[in-house]
Structure formats: C-alpha cells, structure tokens
Enzyme design. Structure first.
Site, PDB file in Angstrom:
ATOM      1  N   HIS B 138       0.875  -1.093  -0.399  1.00 38.05           N
ATOM      2  CA  HIS B 138      -0.293  -0.332   0.067  1.00 38.05           C
ATOM      3  C   HIS B 138       1.033   1.497   0.308  1.00 38.05           C
ATOM      4  CE1 HIS B 138      -4.024   2.493   1.441  1.00 38.05           C
ATOM      5  NE2 HIS B 138      -2.902   3.173   1.503  1.00 38.05           N
ATOM      6  N   GLU B 139       1.734   1.378   0.281  1.00 43.42           N
ATOM      7  CA  GLU B 139       2.750   2.416   0.781  1.00 43.42           C
ATOM      8  C   GLU B 139       3.429   2.688  -0.578  1.00 43.42           C
ATOM      9  OE1 GLU B 139       1.567   4.078   3.347  1.00 43.42           O
ATOM     10  OE2 GLU B 139       0.789   2.616   4.622  1.00 43.42           O
ATOM     11  N   HIS B 142       2.169   4.166  -2.763  1.00 40.19           N
ATOM     12  CA  HIS B 142       1.638   5.441  -3.406  1.00 40.19           C
ATOM     13  C   HIS B 142       3.069   6.080  -3.549  1.00 40.19           C
ATOM     14  CE1 HIS B 142      -2.011   6.790  -0.386  1.00 40.19           C
ATOM     15  NE2 HIS B 142      -1.263   6.301   0.766  1.00 40.19           N
TER      16      HIS B 142
END
Lengths: 182, 166
Positions: B138-139, B142
């Site tokens: 998820h990070e 980004h």
C-alpha cells in the site's frame, strides 16, 4: 458538489439484461441536465436492476424525465419509475459497522426474520444482497452490512441473530467489518 | 521533526509518481516528519511521503502490535524502495487516510521482499508476509501515484461471482 440549487429524484429501471441499458438511461438523464449521485446497478436473476438518486436542476419536472425515459424503456423493455425524494437526512453518526452473513438451505422468511431482529435492536441495514449459489445443492447466501448504534450491545445482537438462525436452520455469522486503514 | 497534516485526494501529489531521493539530511528530515505524523495518527501503521505533500520516494511503516500482523520488522523507514519478489495473493478490505470514509477490497501479494535504503544511506531488505506485506504494498503504491481505489478488485464481498445469463 453542485453549486446551484437542485432537486433530487429516485429513478429505477429494471429489464432483461443486455448491453446498452446503462448507456441509454444515463443518456436521457444527462440530456435533461441530471447528475447521477448515488446509484446501485446489478444483474438480479437475469434482470438488470438500477436504482439511482439523481440531482436535477431546480424547477425541473420529474414527469418530463419520466416521459423522456419512455423511449429507451420501450426499446429495451425496461420498467422505469421516477419519483421526487426529499433532501437526504444527514447520516446518523456514531455507529459501528458490522457484517452479517446468513447461509443455508433456501426457504421463505430468512430475510424477514433477520431484518425484524435487526430493526428491533435499532440496527440500520446499510447494504444487503442475497444470492442462491450452487446447482446441485443450492445454498442461500445473504450478506448484510449494518450499523450498530452506540450502546446497542453487539454481543446481544449477535446472540439474537444466532438463535434466529438455528430456528431457521441456517448459519449466521456476525462480525465487525474489517477494514485496515493504511 | 514535525507532525504534518495528511494530504487528501484530490491533491495532485497523491496521483503522480514521486521522485527518487538521495540519502542525507533532506531524506532524514522528510522521514522524521513521516514517523512523527504516523505516530500522531491513531491506528496508523504506515505513511508515504506524498501523503504529507512531499513528492519523494520515502515511507515509514510499523505494524508492531497489530492483531493481523505475522511478520513484524518493527519500525521500517526506507527511501527508494522496490518490491523485488512477491508471492501469493489475498483480497482484503483496505482504507487510506488520504481517502477517508471509503474502503475497498484489494488483492495484494501475501509475501513480499522489499529492498531500499535508509535515509542515512544503508541498504536494507525486508521480507514480510500477511498484514505487514499488505502495508508495504500500500505504501509503495503511494510512491507510484496509486491509491487503493486503483486496485479495487470487487464491489463488496468477493463471494458473489459475476454470473452470466444467456
């Protein structure tokens, strides 16, 4: 957000599933200046079903929209309705989301008894879907997303649902909705 | 050394690939803000630089104590991370501080190996599974301008297959 004043209508359309239904209905909505805000559309038992909350320019006549929908409705065999709806009340805050799963042999009364128990506990149903899955031994599956109000006692609600499940001969699970904020 | 406000969509910094970062004072300062902001945000297990408005390839993560975590590398702070290996797949519901009030089911690899550099310049490799692997993916998304909504795999429960009627 739309800056000018609007009115809201609820639009429904149901018909035998085929390509082009969404395009035809949304073309009519667009042409009358409508903006589709919230909507759900799905194939249910081979029928395509649409429920939409549509913002219309203030002063628009819902009956004009109903008339405009008659053409695609006729061409595609859709049953359509248009009804004005009041401005949405603010969502009641503070509840905790839970997921209810109900599954087992199909029989009338599953939705009724589960939803009556939830209503009695002031639990709001936010989303509900039922399906019959499997061909050899069909299994009825119902999944609900519900909002448990503060102080309602999730354990009590879970136990009550399980009692109903055993009376109906179906399995019931009641769990906090899991979502990981990353 | 500061808690920074969380940037929310539609801020453009969230949708653009972030630039790589040299180890050194600037990287240390950005990562320090990332950790401070993560620690100050309730239940936050990770945050990427674009979420504090910085278009740089840096993130921090700490799944310590999370009930879904299996592997746990403690506090991880990396710049220029790359996923060099992954395996398996699982769908789970995710949310994001930059897209509040919205969750979606996202398919992620079950295990990942991530290589990156600490803000001071040391090479580091993390092997993670389960929740920690999901947080890493998820990070790192980004840093490529990807939000979980770019990866949503189903509307609600994955239980009901799309059925074709003829």
């Amino acid at each position: 957000m739309v800056a000018f004043r609007v009115m809201h209508v609820a639009v429904t359309a149901v018909g035998a599933d085929r390509p082009g239904i969404v395009a035809a209905v949304s073309r009519v909505l667009y042409d009358v200046g409508g903006n589709i805000e919230d909507s759900r559309m799905a194939i249910l038992g081979g029928h395509f079903a649409m429920v939409l909350i549509v913002a219309l320019p203030d002063g628009a006549d819902p009956e004009n929209l109903q008339r405009a929908l008659a053409e695609p409705a006729g061409a595609l065999g859709l049953i359509t309705t248009v009804r004005p709806v009041a401005d949405a009340p603010p969502p009641h805050a503070g509840g905790t989301p839970y997921v209810v799963s109900v599954y087992g042999a199909d029989k009338p009364g599953i939705v009724l008894q589960i939803s009556e128990a939830l209503a009695a506990a002031e639990v709001n149903i936010c989303d509900l879907a039922t399906h019959v899955v499997g061909d050899q031994e069909p299994v009825y599956v119902m999944i609900l997303e519900v909002d448990v109000p503060p102080g309602a006692g999730p354990e009590t609600i879970g136990s009550a649902l399980k009692v109903i499940g055993s009376e109906l001969g179906v399995d019931v699970a009641f769990n906090p909705m899991e979502a990981d904020t990353l | 050394m500061a808690v920074r406000p969380i940037v929310r969509y539609p801020a453009t910094v969230l949708k653009a690939p972030a630039a790589s970062l040299e180890p050194g004072d600037e990287a240390v300062a950005i990562c320090s803000d990332l950790v401070d902001t993560m620690r100050a945000s309730p239940a936050c297990v990770g945050i990427a630089a674009p979420q504090i408005g910085v278009a740089a390839r840096a993130f921090c993560m700490d799944v310590t104590g999370h009930r879904k975590a299996r592997s746990c590398s403690g506090l991880v702070v990396l710049i220029n991370p790359e996923i060099v290996a992954h395996d398996g797949a699982k769908v789970a519901r995710e949310g994001c501080m930059s897209l509040p009030d919205c969750t979606g089911n996202v398919r992620r690899a079950l295990t990942v190996t991530v290589r990156g550099t600490t803000p001071e310049g040391a090479e580091r490799e993390i092997v993670a599974d389960a929740f920690e692997a999901r947080a890493l993916q998820h990070e790192i998304d980004h840093l490529d301008g990807l939000l979980f909504l770019d990866r949503v795999s189903s509307l609600t429960a994955d239980l009901f297959p799309r059925k074709r009627y003829s």
